[in-house]
Design an enzyme around this catalytic site. Structure first.
Site, PDB file in Angstrom:
ATOM      1  N   ASN A 122      44.552  26.487  52.856  1.00  0.00           N
ATOM      2  CA  ASN A 122      43.891  26.671  54.155  1.00  0.00           C
ATOM      3  C   ASN A 122      43.164  28.017  54.278  1.00  0.00           C
ATOM      4  OD1 ASN A 122      46.143  28.247  54.356  1.00  0.00           O
ATOM      5  ND2 ASN A 122      46.984  27.266  56.176  1.00  0.00           N
TER       6      ASN A 122
ATOM      7  N   HIS B  65      45.421  33.690  55.388  1.00  0.00           N
ATOM      8  CA  HIS B  65      46.683  34.013  56.058  1.00  0.00           C
ATOM      9  C   HIS B  65      46.380  35.079  57.101  1.00  0.00           C
ATOM     10  CE1 HIS B  65      50.840  35.316  56.681  1.00  0.00           C
ATOM     11  NE2 HIS B  65      50.314  36.535  56.731  1.00  0.00           N
TER      12      HIS B  65
ATOM     13  N   ARG C 104      44.384  35.267  64.834  1.00  0.00           N
ATOM     14  CA  ARG C 104      44.954  33.916  64.730  1.00  0.00           C
ATOM     15  C   ARG C 104      44.008  32.876  65.350  1.00  0.00           C
ATOM     16  NH1 ARG C 104      49.346  32.781  61.464  1.00  0.00           N
ATOM     17  NH2 ARG C 104      49.666  31.004  62.824  1.00  0.00           N
TER      18      ARG C 104
ATOM     19  N   PHE D 278      58.045  23.465  52.031  1.00  0.00           N
ATOM     20  CA  PHE D 278      56.794  23.797  51.342  1.00  0.00           C
ATOM     21  C   PHE D 278      56.829  25.152  50.617  1.00  0.00           C
ATOM     22  CE2 PHE D 278      56.383  24.901  55.885  1.00  0.00           C
ATOM     23  CZ  PHE D 278      56.106  26.265  55.809  1.00  0.00           C
TER      24      PHE D 278
ATOM     25  N   ARG E 231      39.342  28.445  59.098  1.00  0.00           N
ATOM     26  CA  ARG E 231      40.020  27.354  58.384  1.00  0.00           C
ATOM     27  C   ARG E 231      39.240  26.041  58.494  1.00  0.00           C
ATOM     28  NH1 ARG E 231      46.235  29.106  59.921  1.00  0.00           N
ATOM     29  NH2 ARG E 231      46.759  30.069  57.930  1.00  0.00           N
TER      30      ARG E 231
ATOM     31  N   LYS F 124      42.947  33.668  50.782  1.00  0.00           N
ATOM     32  CA  LYS F 124      43.817  32.999  49.811  1.00  0.00           C
ATOM     33  C   LYS F 124      43.028  32.566  48.565  1.00  0.00           C
ATOM     34  CE  LYS F 124      47.279  31.266  53.143  1.00  0.00           C
ATOM     35  NZ  LYS F 124      48.020  30.049  53.592  1.00  0.00           N
TER      36      LYS F 124
ATOM     37  N   TYR G 256      56.494  35.660  51.381  1.00  0.00           N
ATOM     38  CA  TYR G 256      56.745  34.518  52.275  1.00  0.00           C
ATOM     39  C   TYR G 256      58.239  34.251  52.468  1.00  0.00           C
ATOM     40  CZ  TYR G 256      51.854  32.998  52.705  1.00  0.00           C
ATOM     41  OH  TYR G 256      50.516  32.896  53.016  1.00  0.00           O
TER      42      TYR G 256
ATOM     43  N   GLU H 139      54.194  42.815  56.619  1.00  0.00           N
ATOM     44  CA  GLU H 139      53.134  42.389  55.696  1.00  0.00           C
ATOM     45  C   GLU H 139      52.164  43.507  55.327  1.00  0.00           C
ATOM     46  OE1 GLU H 139      53.209  37.784  57.345  1.00  0.00           O
ATOM     47  OE2 GLU H 139      51.469  39.035  57.750  1.00  0.00           O
TER      48      GLU H 139
ATOM     49  N   THR I  62      46.852  25.960  61.436  1.00  0.00           N
ATOM     50  CA  THR I  62      47.349  25.943  60.050  1.00  0.00           C
ATOM     51  C   THR I  62      46.739  24.802  59.245  1.00  0.00           C
ATOM     52  OG1 THR I  62      49.439  26.862  60.853  1.00  0.00           O
ATOM     53  CG2 THR I  62      49.462  25.879  58.669  1.00  0.00           C
TER      54      THR I  62
HETATM   55  O1  CDP Z   1      49.727  30.341  57.953  1.00  0.00           O
HETATM   56  P1  CDP Z   1      50.306  29.916  59.294  1.00  0.00           P
HETATM   57  O2  CDP Z   1      51.016  31.051  59.995  1.00  0.00           O
HETATM   58  O3  CDP Z   1      49.280  29.248  60.157  1.00  0.00           O
HETATM   59  O4  CDP Z   1      51.379  28.785  58.982  1.00  0.00           O
HETATM   60  P2  CDP Z   1      52.950  28.884  58.635  1.00  0.00           P
HETATM   61  O5  CDP Z   1      53.645  27.826  59.415  1.00  0.00           O
HETATM   62  O6  CDP Z   1      53.425  30.299  58.769  1.00  0.00           O
HETATM   63  O7  CDP Z   1      53.011  28.463  57.113  1.00  0.00           O
HETATM   64  C1  CDP Z   1      52.634  29.364  56.086  1.00  0.00           C
HETATM   65  C2  CDP Z   1      51.750  28.636  55.113  1.00  0.00           C
HETATM   66  O8  CDP Z   1      52.500  27.629  54.475  1.00  0.00           O
HETATM   67  C3  CDP Z   1      50.562  27.915  55.735  1.00  0.00           C
HETATM   68  O9  CDP Z   1      49.422  28.746  55.915  1.00  0.00           O
HETATM   69  C4  CDP Z   1      50.289  26.831  54.731  1.00  0.00           C
HETATM   70  O10 CDP Z   1      49.448  27.281  53.681  1.00  0.00           O
HETATM   71  C5  CDP Z   1      51.659  26.513  54.157  1.00  0.00           C
HETATM   72  N1  CDP Z   1      52.199  25.293  54.749  1.00  0.00           N
HETATM   73  C6  CDP Z   1      52.233  24.128  53.983  1.00  0.00           C
HETATM   74  O11 CDP Z   1      51.809  24.160  52.830  1.00  0.00           O
HETATM   75  N2  CDP Z   1      52.723  22.966  54.519  1.00  0.00           N
HETATM   76  C7  CDP Z   1      53.178  22.935  55.792  1.00  0.00           C
HETATM   77  N3  CDP Z   1      53.652  21.795  56.299  1.00  0.00           N
HETATM   78  C8  CDP Z   1      53.143  24.102  56.570  1.00  0.00           C
HETATM   79  C9  CDP Z   1      52.661  25.263  56.020  1.00  0.00           C
HETATM   80 MG    MG Z   2      52.689  32.135  59.462  1.00  0.00          MG
END
Ligand code: CDP
Ligand code: MG
Length: 140
Positions: free
Chosen positions: A114, A117, A87, A59, A104, A11, A51, A128, A93
């Site tokens: 973070n 992705h 993962r 968010f 991370r 990222k 996304y 993707e 996350t």
């Molecule tokens: O990336 P990951 O699959 O771990 O998390 P996600 O739940 O799919 O969310 C996608 C992205 O949204 C995360 O990697 C975060 O950068 C962002 N996010 C955020 O800004 N605030 C949150 N409460 C949850 C996710």
């Molecule tokens: Mg995700």
């Protein structure tokens, strides 16, 4: 277990921290084969499309602003059980909750920034990978 492909993105925050090389190295050292890589600066519209699964989340706007704030580095990795293993290697996350030794934990700043992705399922990988790469850009 099966050989799988997964989409990883360095990222914009991690690009700025000069972490591209370290992140590629960590994944390669975990028996993941790099099949494709490029650097792109997503538009806000492209980030929203990538996304789209999060379109109703609070968010979504902040996330897509951030992902279009500078260049990022999408990559395709292949390996046994690659989707779940990547993962684990990237960690939770929220970097504050990510396990010691994860990407991370090392490079993340907060839940928004973070560092990486990674596809979370076969279904998301199937959306993707072709979002960023055509067949000629994926090297078997
Ligand atoms: O990336 P990951 O699959 O771990 O998390 P996600 O739940 O799919 O969310 C996608 C992205 O949204 C995360 O990697 C975060 O950068 C962002 N996010 C955020 O800004 N605030 C949150 N409460 C949850 C996710
Ligand atoms: Mg995700």
């Amino acid at each position: 277990m099966a050989v799988e492909r997964t989409l990883v993105i360095v990222k914009p925050d991690a690009v700025k921290k000069n972490a591209i090389g370290d992140i590629v190295r960590i994944l390669q050292e975990n028996d993941l084969k790099l099949l494709a890589i490029k650097m792109v600066h997503l538009s806000k519209e492209q980030a929203k499309k990538f996304y789209i699964v999060h379109k109703d989340r609070p968010f979504y706007d902040e996330l897509t602003d951030f992902m279009s704030s500078g260049p990022c580095v999408p990559m395709v990795f292949e390996g046994e059980d690659a989707i779940a293993r990547v993962r684990e290697i990237i960690g939770a996350t929220d970097p504050a909750k990510a396990a010691e030794g994860t990407i991370r934990k090392k490079y993340g700043t907060d839940v928004g920034r973070n560092a990486v992705h990674a596809s979370d399922s076969h279904e998301s990988a199937a959306y993707e990978i072709p979002f960023f790469f055509n067949a000629l850009e994926i090297h078997e």
